[in-house]
Structures are given as C-alpha cells and as structure tokens.
Design a protein around this motif. Structure first.
Motif, PDB file in Angstrom:
ATOM      1  N   TYR A 212     -44.588   7.399  65.001  1.00  0.00           N
ATOM      2  CA  TYR A 212     -45.736   8.285  65.165  1.00  0.00           C
ATOM      3  C   TYR A 212     -46.575   7.893  66.375  1.00  0.00           C
ATOM      4  CZ  TYR A 212     -44.647  10.068  60.532  1.00  0.00           C
ATOM      5  OH  TYR A 212     -44.016  10.645  59.462  1.00  0.00           O
ATOM      6  N   ASP A 213     -46.758   6.594  66.576  1.00  0.00           N
ATOM      7  CA  ASP A 213     -47.579   6.146  67.703  1.00  0.00           C
ATOM      8  C   ASP A 213     -46.960   6.500  69.050  1.00  0.00           C
ATOM      9  OD1 ASP A 213     -49.311   5.121  65.883  1.00  0.00           O
ATOM     10  OD2 ASP A 213     -48.720   3.031  66.138  1.00  0.00           O
ATOM     11  N   SER A 214     -45.666   6.770  69.059  1.00  0.00           N
ATOM     12  CA  SER A 214     -44.998   7.076  70.326  1.00  0.00           C
ATOM     13  C   SER A 214     -44.631   8.550  70.487  1.00  0.00           C
ATOM     14  CB  SER A 214     -43.724   6.240  70.461  1.00  0.00           C
ATOM     15  OG  SER A 214     -42.822   6.527  69.409  1.00  0.00           O
ATOM     16  N   THR A 215     -44.861   9.369  69.449  1.00  0.00           N
ATOM     17  CA  THR A 215     -44.454  10.776  69.557  1.00  0.00           C
ATOM     18  C   THR A 215     -45.495  11.780  69.069  1.00  0.00           C
ATOM     19  OG1 THR A 215     -43.384  10.721  67.374  1.00  0.00           O
ATOM     20  CG2 THR A 215     -42.013  10.178  69.279  1.00  0.00           C
ATOM     21  N   LEU A 216     -46.575  11.318  68.435  1.00  0.00           N
ATOM     22  CA  LEU A 216     -47.518  12.242  67.804  1.00  0.00           C
ATOM     23  C   LEU A 216     -48.814  12.311  68.598  1.00  0.00           C
ATOM     24  CD1 LEU A 216     -47.888  14.063  65.320  1.00  0.00           C
ATOM     25  CD2 LEU A 216     -48.779  12.076  64.083  1.00  0.00           C
ATOM     26  N   ALA A 217     -49.226  13.530  68.919  1.00  0.00           N
ATOM     27  CA  ALA A 217     -50.467  13.768  69.672  1.00  0.00           C
ATOM     28  C   ALA A 217     -51.361  14.713  68.879  1.00  0.00           C
ATOM     29  CB  ALA A 217     -50.156  14.363  71.044  1.00  0.00           C
TER      30      ALA A 217
END
Length: 426
Positions: A212-217
């Motif tokens: 999530y930290d690398s793909t969720l905005a």
C-alpha cells in the motif's frame, strides 16, 4: 501411604527417569541414551510446529491489521451512477446504513486506477478519493501521516497524499508536483488525448504495509470524481464495532439497500490472500507433523530395542508371577513417559521462542548481517508471532497420541515373551 504399582517404577527406570543409582549398568545407560534421543526428537518436532504456526498466525494478524489501518471494514459501491453524483449524495446512503447499531463511522470514497508521472518515472497506482474530514473515522490514515496533514486535501486544489515508499521511488517531497493520468481519454477535434491532471504533493503517510505504501495514493473525493468520472467507482466506506463480524454485518446491510448498491467486506476484498494463508498454514502443520511422526517411529524403535535388551528382566518378572498385562504396562509407562516429557519440553521450548521471537530474530540478523524479510519483497519487514492456545493444545495432543500409538506394538511384543525360552538361552 499411597503405594504405586511397580510397573510405574520399572517403566520410569527404563525411560531414564529412575534413580541415578539404578542406571549404573551398561545396558541401562544404553536404554537411557536411546530414550533421551527419542525425547529430543519429539521435543524438536513439537517446538518447530509451535514456532512455525505462531509465526504464520502473527504474519496473518499483522498484515490484516496493517491492511485495515488503511482499508475500511465494509465498502458500499453505487453502480450505474456517475461518481460525482454519488459523492454529492453520499450522506443519504450513510444515514441509511447508520441505522445498523454495529456501524460506527461512515465516509465517502472514489476508487480508480491511474498512473503517476514524474520526469521519466511512470508508476501504476491505486487512487482513493476521500473526504479528509470523515476519513479518520473509517481508517487510521490521519494518524499515519509522516509529513503534512490529511486536511490539506481540499476540493479543487488537486492535492495528493502518497505513501512514503512511493514518494521515495518518485523522488518527490511535500510541495512537488506530479502528473496523474486517467485510463479514459478525452475525445476532441484533435482526436484522442490522454486525460491528465497535475497534482501537488501535500503530505506522505506510512502504514507499514509495503504494497500500500508503494502503490496507494489519496486525493480529495471531489477531485477524484472529476478526473475519473468515466472509470471510477464511488460509494461509502464503513467501520464497524467488530471487524471479525464484518461479513455478517455486510450481509445484513446489503439486505436493506437497493439493488444498485453492492456491499463488500474486508475479508471478501482480500479473500484470495487470506485463503492462501489458511491453506499454507494447514499444509505447514501436516508437513511439520511428520517431524513428530518420525520421532514417534524413533520411539517405537527404541522400545523394541528396550524389549530386546530387557528380555532377562521380563523373564524374571514373569517367573515371579507378573502377568502379561503387567509386563505390557511397564513398556506402556516407559513410552508414555518419554512422550510426555518430550512433548512438555517441546511445548515449553516452542513457547519460549514464539513469545520472544521479536528479540531472537533481530539478534540473529545483527550477527549474520542480513535481513530475513526485505520490505521490497514481503508485505512486512519484521517477523511477527501470535501463539494461540488452540494450536498449542492441538500440537501437544497430537504428539501424545502419536507417542502412545508407538508404544502399543513393543508393549504387546514384551507381553508375549515366554520366560522359559528366554532363560534357557541365557
């Protein structure tokens, strides 16, 4: 004074638990050594089972908690309606579902797939349009902010909050701009042109879940509905009083909503991952149970050797009037004691490791200079542990049953020995 059966004393001596004076003989020392190896095998198998299942439980619990710190317990999708219209009317849906006493908080959302561009870097992302004022009720996002504040997302300002990992990958900081591309293109006189919009980074968050930290905005729900008006899904996010009852609550809410509203809980949205973890846990139990089974076979072999070594003792006991049943009980006691001691040692050792794995693993990593769980590969970077009483009891009972079954054949063989034949050969 309570007088214990003599089978218990002799069985304890053969198991290596008798007095030291009784084990001075060469044959007794050999039997005690074989019994000790059988105990060690059972203890290692039981400890390995407890540690592995505890780690798998901890992994599942940790990932689930980190997921739900960002994701809601229940989502309601409104189909067949423009996302912008859904966002404007979300409060009417929220009022309807809040009639259920299990619903603790509601918030609107817009979900879509997009791409972020910064210089030559292009990253596929999941975009969540949210209401900063109500988001704190359904997720822990406001408390996970590393820089900036979630309330800096304002309608029409086209601000964006990225995971710290994604911000590092793109090389952006608070105040920098990124270009977001929507999958739907605009049609104009010049033909098809990509639909894109410049966003300003207003903050970063860290949930501890690398995916999530690398793909969720996160962006404002109004801005997301304008950019993804043809491809986004919109609805209402819910937080309930008990996440374990989320499937039941979701079904109850679904029965009260019109047919154009779909209800999905967190276990359904991540069903494949959780089903895979449960399958892996069951298979790991079966595989590691083979270690205990091998130790039980070792126990059987040691008892067969003990019967062979103690033929003279058996013949003398039979000559003094011991019955075949009493002889069988001697070796049943021996095998049971080996199984019980080995199981208890394994349970205590496994629990000691499982409850202190957060100290043991970092110490090993520092010694060898390597990390067991790189964040770039696994969901989490630390090895969690969640020992459960049900697993420990199941493992202990399974080990005891295997040990007791392994004692049946040698005990039967010992009871069938004929003293006259044994003494004649001696």
């Amino acid at each position: 004074m309570l007088k214990l059966p003599y089978e218990l004393w002799i069985g304890a001596r053969y198991a290596g638990i008798g007095s030291l004076r009784a084990r001075k003989g060469r044959g007794d020392r050999f039997v005690s050594f074989v019994a000790a190896t059988s105990m060690a095998g059972i203890a290692l198998g039981v400890a390995a089972l407890i540690v592995v299942l505890s780690v798998m439980n901890g992994f599942q619990k940790d990932v689930r908690d980190r997921m739900l710190s960002v994701l809601p317990h229940v989502e309601i999708f409104v189909t067949g309606q423009d996302p912008e219209q859904t966002i404007q009317q979300w409060k009417s849906v929220a009022q309807r579902v809040e009639e259920n006493p299990s619903v603790k908080a509601t918030a609107p959302f817009v979900a879509a797939q997009g791409m972020l561009m910064r210089g030559q870097d292009l990253r596929g992302i999941q975009v969540k349009g949210i209401d900063p004022g109500t988001e704190g009720g359904v997720s822990d996002l406001p408390r996970q902010m590393q820089s900036g504040k979630l309330t800096d997302l304002k309608p029409g300002s086209f601000g964006i909050v990225l995971g710290q990992e994604l911000a590092d990958l793109l090389g952006v900081r608070k105040g920098d701009t990124v270009m977001m591309l929507a999958p739907q293109a605009n049609v104009g006189p010049a033909g098809f042109t990509p639909r894109m919009r410049q966003f300003t980074l207003v903050g970063t968050y860290r949930s501890g879940h690398y995916e999530y930290d690398s793909t969720l905005a996160f962006v404002d729900a109004t801005d997301a509905s304008k950019l993804f008006r043809d491809t986004g899904n919109a609805g209402v996010r819910l937080r309930v009083d008990d996440m374990h009852r989320a499937p039941e609550i979701a079904r109850a809410i679904g029965r009260t909503l019109p047919s154009n509203m779909l209800v999905a809980d967190w276990s359904r949205n991540n069903r494949t991952w959780f089903a895979a973890v449960q399958t892996e846990k069951r298979m790991m139990f079966l595989i590691l149970a083979l270690i205990v089974a091998v130790a039980a076979f070792n126990l059987l072999s040691s008892l067969v050797m003990a019967v062979k070594d103690k033929q003279s003792d058996i013949a003398i006991l039979r000559s003094f009037g011991s019955t075949p049943g009493e002889i069988a009980r001697i070796f049943l006691v021996q095998g049971a004691m080996i199984g019980v001691v080995g199981t208890l040692a394994g349970v205590l050792g496994g629990m000691a490791i499982a409850f202190n794995i957060d100290v043991i693993v970092p110490a090993i990593e520092r010694i060898i200079g390597a990390q067991f769980l790189p964040r770039e590969i696994y969901f989490i970077s630390t090895l969690p542990s969640d020992p459960r009483t049900s697993d420990i009891v199941t493992i202990g009972v399974t080990s005891l049953i295997m040990s007791l079954v392994a004692t049946l054949y040698p005990s039967w063989r010992a009871s069938r020995l004929q003293p006259a034949q044994v003494l004649r050969h001696d």
